[in-house]
Design a protein around this motif. Structure first.
Motif, PDB file in Angstrom:
ATOM      1  N   GLU A 200      48.298  34.769  32.259  1.00  0.00           N
ATOM      2  CA  GLU A 200      47.515  35.359  33.398  1.00  0.00           C
ATOM      3  C   GLU A 200      46.132  34.277  33.671  1.00  0.00           C
ATOM      4  O   GLU A 200      45.943  34.030  34.869  1.00  0.00           O
ATOM      5  CB  GLU A 200      46.833  36.748  32.852  1.00  0.00           C
ATOM      6  CG  GLU A 200      46.118  37.279  33.933  1.00  0.00           C
ATOM      7  CD  GLU A 200      45.716  38.732  33.687  1.00  0.00           C
ATOM      8  OE1 GLU A 200      44.520  39.043  34.203  1.00  0.00           O
ATOM      9  OE2 GLU A 200      46.422  39.526  33.211  1.00  0.00           O
ATOM     10  N   ARG A 204      44.243  32.920  36.856  1.00  0.00           N
ATOM     11  CA  ARG A 204      42.676  33.491  37.152  1.00  0.00           C
ATOM     12  C   ARG A 204      41.579  32.396  37.357  1.00  0.00           C
ATOM     13  O   ARG A 204      40.817  32.087  37.962  1.00  0.00           O
ATOM     14  CB  ARG A 204      42.193  34.170  35.877  1.00  0.00           C
ATOM     15  CG  ARG A 204      42.867  35.518  35.806  1.00  0.00           C
ATOM     16  CD  ARG A 204      42.302  36.334  36.426  1.00  0.00           C
ATOM     17  NE  ARG A 204      42.687  37.739  36.224  1.00  0.00           N
ATOM     18  CZ  ARG A 204      42.685  38.828  36.720  1.00  0.00           C
ATOM     19  NH1 ARG A 204      42.026  38.661  38.122  1.00  0.00           N
ATOM     20  NH2 ARG A 204      43.056  40.200  36.347  1.00  0.00           N
ATOM     21  N   ASP A 209      40.380  28.955  43.885  1.00  0.00           N
ATOM     22  CA  ASP A 209      40.854  30.172  43.325  1.00  0.00           C
ATOM     23  C   ASP A 209      41.747  30.926  43.992  1.00  0.00           C
ATOM     24  O   ASP A 209      41.355  30.769  45.495  1.00  0.00           O
ATOM     25  CB  ASP A 209      39.514  30.812  43.358  1.00  0.00           C
ATOM     26  CG  ASP A 209      39.411  32.217  42.872  1.00  0.00           C
ATOM     27  OD1 ASP A 209      40.709  32.534  42.510  1.00  0.00           O
ATOM     28  OD2 ASP A 209      38.614  33.029  42.609  1.00  0.00           O
ATOM     29  N   LYS A 212      42.883  37.553  43.786  1.00  0.00           N
ATOM     30  CA  LYS A 212      43.629  38.460  43.009  1.00  0.00           C
ATOM     31  C   LYS A 212      44.815  39.288  43.938  1.00  0.00           C
ATOM     32  O   LYS A 212      44.481  39.530  45.045  1.00  0.00           O
ATOM     33  CB  LYS A 212      42.813  39.572  42.247  1.00  0.00           C
ATOM     34  CG  LYS A 212      41.691  39.187  41.284  1.00  0.00           C
ATOM     35  CD  LYS A 212      40.917  40.132  40.771  1.00  0.00           C
ATOM     36  CE  LYS A 212      39.975  39.447  39.764  1.00  0.00           C
ATOM     37  NZ  LYS A 212      38.975  40.617  39.140  1.00  0.00           N
ATOM     38  N   GLY A 215      44.277  43.587  41.977  1.00  0.00           N
ATOM     39  CA  GLY A 215      43.714  43.665  40.778  1.00  0.00           C
ATOM     40  C   GLY A 215      44.223  42.984  39.652  1.00  0.00           C
ATOM     41  O   GLY A 215      43.567  42.740  38.650  1.00  0.00           O
ATOM     42  N   PRO A 217      46.830  39.529  38.354  1.00  0.00           N
ATOM     43  CA  PRO A 217      46.687  37.920  38.710  1.00  0.00           C
ATOM     44  C   PRO A 217      47.910  37.447  39.677  1.00  0.00           C
ATOM     45  O   PRO A 217      48.733  38.299  40.068  1.00  0.00           O
ATOM     46  CB  PRO A 217      47.383  37.390  37.382  1.00  0.00           C
ATOM     47  CG  PRO A 217      48.253  38.652  36.772  1.00  0.00           C
ATOM     48  CD  PRO A 217      47.496  39.831  37.090  1.00  0.00           C
ATOM     49  N   THR A 218      47.393  36.565  40.447  1.00  0.00           N
ATOM     50  CA  THR A 218      48.043  36.136  41.881  1.00  0.00           C
ATOM     51  C   THR A 218      49.162  35.018  41.397  1.00  0.00           C
ATOM     52  O   THR A 218      48.761  33.983  40.772  1.00  0.00           O
ATOM     53  CB  THR A 218      47.314  35.759  42.898  1.00  0.00           C
ATOM     54  OG1 THR A 218      46.366  36.838  43.152  1.00  0.00           O
ATOM     55  CG2 THR A 218      48.094  35.250  44.118  1.00  0.00           C
ATOM     56  N   HIS A 232      51.148  39.821  33.400  1.00  0.00           N
ATOM     57  CA  HIS A 232      49.887  40.548  33.642  1.00  0.00           C
ATOM     58  C   HIS A 232      49.510  41.179  32.000  1.00  0.00           C
ATOM     59  O   HIS A 232      50.230  41.688  31.369  1.00  0.00           O
ATOM     60  CB  HIS A 232      50.580  41.776  34.266  1.00  0.00           C
ATOM     61  CG  HIS A 232      49.314  42.941  34.634  1.00  0.00           C
ATOM     62  ND1 HIS A 232      48.521  43.414  33.964  1.00  0.00           N
ATOM     63  CD2 HIS A 232      48.967  43.243  36.004  1.00  0.00           C
ATOM     64  CE1 HIS A 232      47.654  44.368  34.576  1.00  0.00           C
ATOM     65  NE2 HIS A 232      47.776  44.134  35.717  1.00  0.00           N
TER      66      HIS A 232
END
Length: 489
Positions: A200, A204, A209, A212, A215, A217-218, A232
């Motif tokens: 994750e 992060r 950056d 998200k 809420g 992780p992308t 996750h």
């Protein structure tokens, strides 16, 4: 919401000259407790029309052991010994429970044992799961950066060995220990790996950056075009942690209390060793299989409720496959129930590559990271293992030199060098529980790399020469061998 479940199945090459070693029993226990139940559950869900495909990573060393005639025969003997021991030392519902489990394992093994890799490959072709792989010997790739061609060899050889064993050309690959850095990211792109899983915090702390995703992780696309799918962490720990997660519940079977620790006569296993027969609950009472199954269903429903409350667009949970069935006895009961119920709760279970292809993910460079303690490489690269990596790099240099010099021992030296690169050895050395075994294996492999002993297995010599013995390891994308399912893609 979409849910991705990734299981990574791997063991190091543990074949011994004599049967009944502790390390070979790692393989045998994982076979009847984890790998054969995985095949059974996926086949059953598919036959009942339940569409909830997991993603399963099979390591080349594991596939090689499945395909080894000697180890298959020893597994037959192991199953027979466990079944006989269960009848002798267990009683009541616990004995009946293990009798059923072992009979089912025997039946699945009888149907698929000779071609277990191909059986999983067939499930992949039917769309019942997604099959991917990892590096050739589970090498910790960032630690190989001083010999960058070794990174390419681990990736390329791993993929080719996997294709040969399963008939599947994977578009995604699992990184050992989820270890990523800039050099590894470039190697993935060179080898045309489209998707991988990262920790994750790789997302992060990516730059820039990526933000998200509900809420969580992308996912991101690396600078060289590889989709990085982050695990996750909170959702995974709900299942993974034996203390704060589901497996710690008192009514589940206790892993550490084995009849081999308590009985004088346990057949060929030897006193004080694991047999796989564990008749107690986590809370100390006698194990009740029906209560364990009911609790697994309850906990699967609880996880689905949690996912629905959080309503994240995408959640990826990634585990060692051996958690299910081996470490957590009821794990496959839990996972099968979760997969059955997910659709009715509005949770869409999709494969790793399907989820990766459904979004326009931001471009960012993932943070150097691993899973495990500290989220970095300290478990594998620390004071207790510093000397190990000098041996690893030296063995690789010897292997490359052996091919250049036309040595008859080149393939043997190369196998030793590749096996030395496995992340398992520094992990075991750092953990100290099996450090003596790991150090002994390292010493054997160093002797083989020095030409003092021969290593005739695993892995076919043509592929070893292709990836270690030529400059091809720096010329990508690769062209799989003749007859490879990737040859025309």
């Amino acid at each position: 919401m979409r849910l991705v479940v990734v299981l990574h199945a791997h063991l190091p090459w543990v074949k011994a000259s004599e049967p009944w070693t502790v390390e070979e029993r790692w393989l045998h226990e994982a076979l009847w407790e984890s790998y054969l139940p995985a095949l059974e559950v996926v086949e059953r869900l598919g036959s009942e029309g339940v569409k909830a495909p997991i993603t399963l990573s099979l390591s080349p060393t594991l596939l090689a052991m499945w395909g080894d005639a000697t180890l298959r025969a020893r597994f037959d003997d192991h199953l027979s010994a466990v079944a006989a021991l269960a009848e002798r030392v267990l009683s009541g519902t616990v004995r009946a429970h293990y009798r059923v489990l072992l009979e089912r394992a025997r039946a699945i093994w009888g149907s698929h044992g000779v071609g277990l890799g191909r059986a999983f490959g067939e499930l992949n072709r039917r769309g019942r799961l997604e099959l991917i792989t990892t590096t050739a010997t589970h090498g910790l790739l960032p630690a190989l950066a001083p010999r960058a061609e070794a990174i390419d060899a681990q990736l390329g050889l791993g993929r080719d060995l996997f294709e040969r064993a399963t008939g599947v050309c994977p578009s995604a690959m699992w990184l050992p220990e989820c270890a990523i850095d800039a050099e590894v990211e470039r190697a993935l792109a060179r080898l045309d790996v489209a998707v991988t899983v990262v920790a994750e915090h790789a997302s992060r702390f990516a730059r820039p950056d990526p933000g998200k995703l509900g809420g969580g992780p992308t996912p991101l696309v690396s600078p060289h075009g590889v989709v990085m799918m982050p695990r996750h962490r909170a959702a995974t720990l709900a299942v993974w942690s034996p203390t704060t997660g589901y497996p710690g519940d008192g009514c589940y079977r206790e892993f550490h209390r084995d009849v081999g620790h308590e009985r004088e006569h346990v057949g060929p296993f030897g006193r004080g060793t694991m047999t796989g027969l564990k008749p107690y609950r986590v809370d100390g009472g006698t194990y009740d299989p029906a209560a364990g199954e009911a609790r697994a269903h309850h906990d699967a429903d609880d996880l689905l409720d949690r996912l629905c409350r959080e309503a994240a667009p995408l959640t990826l949970m990634a585990f060692d496959a051996e958690l299910f069935g081996h470490w957590w006895h009821e794990g496959w009961v839990f996972l099968e129930h979760l997969l059955r119920q997910a659709g009715s709760r509005g949770v869409d279970v999709v494969t790793l590559t399907e989820a990766a292809g459904r979004g326009a993910w931001p471009v960012a460079e993932p943070a150097a990271s691993t899973w495990g303690r500290g989220g970095d490489s300290r478990t594998w690269l620390g004071p207790t293992t510093a000397g190990h990596w000098r041996l690893v790099h030296g063995a690789w240099d010897l292997a490359r030199r052996a091919w250049r010099d036309g040595s008859d021992a080149a393939a043997s030296v190369s196998r030793a060098a590749l096996l030395l690169q496995a992340s398992d050895w520094p992990f075991l050395i750092d953990g100290r529980g099996s450090a003596a075994y790991a150090r002994a294996r390292v010493a054997e492999l160093v002797a083989a790399a020095d030409g003092r002993r021969a290593v005739a297995e695993p892995f076919e010599e043509d592929l070893v020469e292709l990836w270690v013995g030529s400059s091809r390891s720096r010329v990508v994308p690769s062209s799989p061998g003749e007859g490879s399912p990737c040859a025309d893609s």
